[in-house]
Structures are given as C-alpha cells and as structure tokens.
Design an enzyme around this catalytic site. Sequence first.
Site, PDB file in Angstrom:
ATOM      1  N   GLY A   9       0.825  -1.157  -0.039  1.00  0.00           N
ATOM      2  CA  GLY A   9      -0.066  -0.005   0.053  1.00  0.00           C
ATOM      3  C   GLY A   9       0.720   1.217  -0.002  1.00  0.00           C
ATOM      4  O   GLY A   9       2.006   1.031  -0.275  1.00  0.00           O
ATOM      5  N   ASN A  10       0.313   2.370   0.329  1.00  0.00           N
ATOM      6  CA  ASN A  10       1.007   3.633   0.405  1.00  0.00           C
ATOM      7  C   ASN A  10       0.257   4.353   1.728  1.00  0.00           C
ATOM      8  O   ASN A  10      -0.557   4.172   2.067  1.00  0.00           O
ATOM      9  CB  ASN A  10       1.022   4.294  -0.852  1.00  0.00           C
ATOM     10  N   ARG A  11       1.039   5.596   1.648  1.00  0.00           N
ATOM     11  CA  ARG A  11       0.650   6.571   2.778  1.00  0.00           C
ATOM     12  C   ARG A  11      -0.368   7.459   2.407  1.00  0.00           C
ATOM     13  O   ARG A  11      -0.785   8.292   3.323  1.00  0.00           O
ATOM     14  CB  ARG A  11       1.752   7.360   3.269  1.00  0.00           C
ATOM     15  N   SER A  12      -1.089   7.474   1.269  1.00  0.00           N
ATOM     16  CA  SER A  12      -2.226   8.307   1.014  1.00  0.00           C
ATOM     17  C   SER A  12      -3.427   8.486   2.236  1.00  0.00           C
ATOM     18  O   SER A  12      -3.811   7.027   2.388  1.00  0.00           O
ATOM     19  CB  SER A  12      -2.750   8.053  -0.240  1.00  0.00           C
ATOM     20  N   ALA A  68      -4.107   7.802  -5.072  1.00  0.00           N
ATOM     21  CA  ALA A  68      -2.863   7.354  -5.154  1.00  0.00           C
ATOM     22  C   ALA A  68      -2.744   5.715  -5.483  1.00  0.00           C
ATOM     23  O   ALA A  68      -2.581   4.605  -4.328  1.00  0.00           O
ATOM     24  CB  ALA A  68      -1.956   7.510  -3.572  1.00  0.00           C
TER      25      ALA A  68
END
Length: 401
Positions: free
Chosen positions: A209-212, A277
């Site tokens: 995943g990512n930090r969005s 994102a």
Amino acid sequence: MLKDKKILLGISGSIAAYKSAFLARELQRRGAEVKVVMTPSATEFITPLTLATLTNHRVYSDFTEDKDTGEWTNHVELGLWADIFLIAPATAQTLSAMVNGAGDNFLLAVHLSSRCPVMVAPAMDLDMFTHPATQKNLKTLQDRGVDVIEPESGSLASGLDGKGRMAEPENIANHLERWFNARAPLHGKRVLITAGPTHEPIDAVRFLGNRSSGKMGFALAEALIKAGAHVQLISGPVQLSHPKGVDELIQVETAQEMYEAAISRIEKVDIAIATAAVADARPANASQKKLHKHELPEAIQLEQTPDILLSWGERKSPHQIIVGFALETDDGLESAKKKLSRKNADIIVLNSTLDPGAGFGTDTNKVTIFEKGGKTHNFDLKSKSEVAQDIVNLLLNKVKP
Ligand code: C5P
C-alpha cells in the site's frame, strides 16, 4: 445543505412567529449563519432574547441603538451581508407595505435597501390570504422577483380551517436548499472522484500500500458538493468520515476494483478527478490464505495495475474535463507537463514532497496547477479545503453550461 449561507431572517407580527425560533434552529443545523430582523409587533409574539440566544447574534428591530446618543443601526449593512432575506412569517400587512415601498419599521427599511434576493413565507387567516388585495400583493412581489413559499393548509389560530398557515420550518429550509442548489455554479454537473490509497494483497492478511490519507479527494468532494455538483466518490481504504451529500460512495480495496468502479461510471459524468494514489503494481501471485513465515517468498513478483486516469483519457468525450494529480519527490514540473498530454488530461495538479506540508497525510498542500494549453498557476501552502476550492474555481471557468 445550507453550509456557510448567510440568511437574514425577517419576522413580522403573526402568531406563526413562534415557529421562527424553530426555523432559525433548522437553518443553523443545516450550516447557515442566521441574523434576525423583527418588526415591532413581532417582538410581542416572541422575544428578541430568544432569537438572539438561538442565533448567537443580536436581533435588530429598531432604527436607533441609543435614543440619548442618537446612535443608529445600519439597515443597509444587513442587506449587504445577507445571501438572502427570508421574511417568515410575512403578514398581510408586511406584504402590503413591501408592495408600496414603505419603510416605517426597521424590517421594511432593510427590505428597501437590501440588494440580496428576497423570499417570503406568508402567514395569515384563510380569508386574508384569499382576499384579492393579498393575492394581488403577492403577484406584484413575485413579478419583482420575490420568491413566495406557499402557506400550508390546516387549523388556523382563528379557529378556522384552511390555507394560510406559515409553511413548516422544515419545509421552508427544504425550499431554501432547493433555491440555493438551483443557483449553484455547478448545479446539475456530475463529478466522479477517486481518492485514497489502494491495498494490493500479498496474501489473505498482508498487502502492498502507500501512505495516502484520502484527505485531498474528500476535500474536493465537499467543495464540489457545495458548488452544487452531484458527486460520486470512489474511495480506497481511508480513516475519514463519509463526506455529507455525496450521491454515491463506492468503497474499494484494490486498484482493479477502483478501475472497474471508475470505468463503469466515466461515461455519464462531466468532470472526473483522479486524486487516488493508486498502487502502480500488485503481487502477481497473491495467496488466498495467510502465508506462514516459512512459506513467504524471498521476492514478490509484481505486475502492473491498470492506469485509471490514462483509461479515462482514452475514453474522454469533448464535453468532459479530466483532472489528474502528480506527486513527485523532485520539483516535478517537467513530468507533470508530460502527464498532461500522455494521459489526455485537462488539468494536472502537482504536489512535491520537497515542499514542507505538502503531499500525503498532511492537512495542508502546496500545489502547482497545469492546464492544457500551457497556463500554469502557483499556489501557496494552504489547507486541503482551500486547495480544493482553488481547483473548483478553475473548473468553474472550464465547464460548459
Ligand atoms: O503516472 P502517475 O501515477 O504519476 O499519475 C498520477 C495520476 O494518475 C493521479 O491522478 C492518479 O490518481 C492517477 N493514476 C491512476 N491509476 C493508476 C496510477 C495513477 O488513476 N494506476
């Protein structure tokens, strides 16, 4: 939604004035700021203290503040402050005085000097309401652009039964909402937004995943709803409360789910905004069950996910406006410009992690906006709601009526 609307509530002398307290409350509950003006006879039905307490604003009912010093109340300012002047209840007497341009009480003087639109909710006995004089007065006011909220039928203070009761506060508030919506700059426009991160499964419990945070997309949804648009919001996993007033909130996990939701809806919208994102790649062989430590592969093979913005661009019809975002770790100017043409977007909003307070997770953002055709707009660090408003302002110049 009456968020941030400035409503000047005029109360004239009818028993229905007691309902104005509920009306003031209801308007505020829906987000409006309310100031109250009363005729002298209205103050005999309900006290200014009640309304001042409910609205957190002093109530205006007299020309002079202080008879000894001659200090006076500025009726012109109130009319300039308001987005709308709502007179509820409007008695037969007040309607008649408005028709004749009388200014012998404070409410009537405000009416004469106000530049904002005027709305009236008549309240009177049934025979007063049907009297040709009242009907003619209402017709004259309507011809001047005054909006009339029809009274309702039922038992009246006189003991008679018929049409003349002031519309219920809830119905007046609904009427106001419809009135504002119909005049909102993006009224009737349909907008699709992607927001937040996507989670790409490695196995049944792990993901890439990512930090969005989704904050930018949610702020845009709110700003667009406020501008009157119908918003469909496709959101990846976020920790945000649902924005009020979206037509549809589609919650997804993966890039593939977001892609399917986005592609099936693109045809019907006027504006599409990709703030999400989206993970650019996903594990090629995700396991359905949780992998035990000894089963974990040494390397995870990745495959590309579909590019939603690119696919929107390929399907774009001439009336549509497509907005993309670009998050870069360098200044990103060149790549943002390239993205504009490669993805067939009309607008690219660039934010760079080089700018403190910009990008993922923060409540603020600092953006540069590139428009197709070469225009570039640089903005200062602002709250994400303010950035959203800047983007909406740009869209207002671009949408076709
Ligand atoms: O190519 P890049 O990922 O830098 O482009 C960012 C823009 O493209 C953002 O608007 C993002 O929402 C969108 N995007 C997308 N689908 C992807 C990857 C990015 O819609 N798979």
